[in-house]
Design an enzyme around this catalytic site. Structure first.
Site: not given
Ligand code: MN
Length: 738
Positions: A63, A88, A92-93
């Site tokens: 991705h 990116h 967050e992850d």
């Molecule tokens: Mn994404």
């Protein structure tokens, strides 16, 4: 756990292959060409996501690699953006923090990644999280437009891989794309992005429609090619004769835009005449390109007659997103209107690649770039308005996105761009807040007009002011620009506050007179007595004499009784709504409609009249329980993207013998007895009850709208095909509302 064994070795090879393709896509010699950084970012992302997989089962790193590829190849950005795209999702992850990124890649990359990192738990929380998120993203725009470009690339890749998501997720993501991202891409001048995003969104929101148009486009492609050749051949000869260097193409319009037209005009695929546009791209120096385009225009109109209302010159005055082109619609062979777009190679690149192409042509300091700067400034101004909450903000933002523009002039000949539908008052506020606030009228082309006068392109506008004038409530009904709306609202609020101050003094005097102490407890009692939400409202009404202070005597006499009741609560509807949502969500995951055992009140929404068989969802309202909408309801996109937490899944049970209201529109030739035949089919052959029938005829054609009760979609489809078979009837379509 994966059921299939994953072939780790071939996966590794594939990852490396994609990484190398990315390196090839980054143009060498771009201002920030730093391949070492890209390599470091790739390794960091690869490691951080190493245990994650996408819904499709693919390694997660596919991705960010794909997003970076789009950023480099389709938008043409350099390595800073590529690095940020690769990273990116890590903050967050994964365990990687913003500080880590700043340490290794510097402040710039870290701030872009920060802009891209979503607030966690977005969908679980309150109503405006998504909006707040979007606002956060746009705020970064004023620092660095790359945030938006990477976000759009991220969205594009997610839309391309949406197949693996659950249906609800697909609908939500697709709706959001239509609501926010496609218009944003359009505004930035990324036409290729906009078109693909819209088509993909349609594929998931209206799969049948998408398939139908897609296959019809394929069926008709040969025929189209023949027509385009017949149309272009004489032009090609003459353009060559005049020694222009050019390329000529005929392209079909996007599936989404064809569908829009079918819906708006209520026509079938076959009836859409301009399925494609012919584009002439001219190779010419910047100094000669305008003249060359008009030369080509002259050739086209020598062969084909132009529609005088359809000439658009975006070369002399580019659109706010930088779009430059000459558009005309001409009468082609066999009586078909054909749209012709004429532009230079440079203009074409700007149209396709948008912002990135502006950078490329930066040296030429074109008018287009100024237009883009203006746009970035407008957004900045919007963002700096501290008053608006996030949802208002998005509405205002969209107001600025969607509107087409008009061009008007000041008395000294300065050009102003305003959205279509702007009034003299919008113009006044566009010049200056003070001029807007004191505006009493205007002269348009030297003629006196009222504030509400709608402006047209080319108008010259002079504003008349008076120092006594101030903003009025009804002004809000005829301004369209976000700027004017915000300024008027702010002025009204301030005005109300000042009036309330006066009211407070009046009340204070009256209390003193009645020997009531002027304190909050007594004011609260008064609020309760008049059922008002705030003391400001109370003071305001007193000053405006809506509340007569003479009546206060009665209040003073009754004071004892009121005291016993509760204090007024500044209760927000939001709170009870949250509870309602929780209770609905808690009890059932799926709302079942038509079941006699249903546990919740629901209503079928009158805006789209769903019937059994329709794809539907439930929307929790504050006062009316749960409302059922069709997934393709005109309001659905707005609801799903802004109030996702209030959406409940819904489905029909096997049908009870219930009747549902549906509307159809019939168009045909007005011959003797046709209406009689229609009503006969409806009422006797199929035994359907009609609620209302409306027929209009004009110039030998008739148009009818019928509201009737059916059991489900199968029933409706059967009825519609029976109607279509009646001779003289040309189209039968379902409509949304009555
Ligand atoms: Mn994404």
């Amino acid at each position: 756990m994966q059921e299939q064994m994953v072939d780790i070795e071939s996966e590794k090879k594939e990852i490396l292959k994609r990484y190398r393709a990315l390196l090839r896509a980054v143009k060498p010699g771009s201002p920030d060409d730093d391949r070492k950084q890209i390599r470091t970012a790739f390794n960091m992302a690869l490691d951080a996501h190493k245990d994650m997989r996408r819904k499709s089962g693919e390694p997660y790193i596919f991705h960010p690699l794909a997003v970076a590829q789009i950023v480099a190849e389709d938008i043409g950005l350099g390595s800073t953006a590529v690095v940020a795209a690769l990273l990116h999702d890590v903050v967050e992850d994964t365990h990687v923090t913003l500080e880590d990124i700043e340490k290794i890649f510097g402040k710039k990359v870290a701030s872009i990644v920060d802009g891209l990192t979503k607030i966690s738990g977005v969908f679980e929380q309150g109503s405006s999280q998504q909006a707040e998120n979007f606002r956060k993203m746009l705020l970064t725009l004023s620092d660095d437009v790359r945030v938006i470009l990477i976000k759009l690339s991220d969205r594009l890749n997610n839309m391309r891989t949406l197949d693996f998501m659950e249906r609800e997720k697909q609908l939500k993501i697709a709706s959001e794309t239509l609501y926010l991202y496609a218009p944003l891409a359009h505004r930035l001048g990324l036409y290729a992005f906009k078109t693909e995003l819209e088509d993909l969104a349609l594929k998931y929101t209206e799969p049948e429609v998408y398939k139908m148009i897609d296959s019809k486009l394929q069926e008709t492609s040969k025929e189209r090619a023949r027509f385009i050749k017949e149309f272009s051949d004489p032009l090609v000869d003459e353009l060559k004769e005049q020694e222009l260097k050019f390329e000529i193409r005929g392209r079909p319009k996007s599936i989404h835009s064809i569908w829009n037209k079918m819906r708006k005009q209520g026509v079938s695929f076959e009836e859409i005449y301009d399925l494609f546009a012919v584009r002439i791209i001219i190779d010419a120096d910047v100094a000669e390109e305008k003249a060359a385009c008009w030369q080509a225009y002259s050739v086209v109109t020598d062969f084909y007659h132009p529609n005088p209302d359809r000439l658009r010159d975006w070369i002399s005055t580019p659109k706010a997103n930088g779009y430059e082109s000459l558009h005309t619609t001409v009468m082609g062979p066999s009586g078909k209107w054909v749209e012709v777009q004429i532009r230079s190679r440079r203009m074409d690149e700007v149209a396709e690649k948008g912002y990135a192409a502006h950078w490329k042509y930066k040296d030429s300091a074109t008018a287009a770039e100024t237009a883009l700067d203006e746009w970035v400034n407008k957004i900045r101004e919007l963002l700096q308005n501290p008053d608006s909450n996030a949802l208002d903000f998005i509405d205002e933002f969209k107001l600025n996105l969607f509107s087409d523009e008009i061009f008007v002039f000041t008395p000294t000949g300065d050009l102003k761009k305003l959205p279509t539908g702007s009034t003299a008052l919008d113009f006044a506020f566009d010049i200056h807040t003070d001029i807007g606030a004191h505006c009493i009228g205007a002269k348009v082309n030297h003629r006196l007009v009222p504030l509400s006068h709608k402006l047209k392109s080319g108008d010259q506008v002079e504003i008349l002011t008076s120092s006594k004038q101030k903003p009025k409530e009804d002004w809000l009904t005829y301004v369209v620009t976000a700027r004017a709306k915000a300024k008027i609202k702010a002025a009204l609020k301030e005005d109300k506050r000042r009036i309330a101050e006066d009211g407070k003094e009046i009340l204070e005097r009256k209390f003193r007179h009645l020997k009531i102490e002027f304190n909050q407890t007594n004011i609260n009692e008064l609020l309760l007595y008049y059922r008002l939400p705030s003391s400001q409202e109370l003071f305001f009404r007193i000053a405006k004499e809506i509340i007569d202070v003479g009546d206060l005597k009665e209040f003073a006499n009754n004071k004892g009784h009121i005291k016993a009741t509760a204090q007024p609560q500044p209760e927000k509807p939001e709170q009870s709504l949250e509870e309602l949502v929780r209770s609905v969500r808690g009890k059932s995951d799926m709302l079942v409609i038509g079941d006699t055992m249903e546990r919740f009140d629901y209503k079928l929404s009158p805006c789209c009249n769903p019937i059994p068989g329709d794809d539907v969802f439930g929307f929790i309202t504050i006062n009316e329980g749960i409302k059922i909408h069709r997934v393709n309801c005109p309001n659905a996109i707005h609801l799903m993207s802004n109030y996702a937490y209030r959406i409940v899944k819904a489905k029909w049970t096997s049908k009870a013998e219930l009747a549902f209201l549906a509307g159809i529109k019939i168009i045909g030739i007005d011959n003797v007895g046709v209406i009689n035949k229609i009503t006969k089919v409806i009422s006797s052959d199929l035994k359907v009850n009609m609620r209302s029938v409306n027929f209009d005829s004009k110039d030998g054609m008739f148009e009818g709208t019928i509201m009737l009760f059916v059991n489900d979609t199968t029933h409706l489809t059967k009825l519609m095909s029976k109607l279509k078979n009646i001779s003289g009837i040309t189209t039968v379509n379902r409509i949304d509302t009555n």
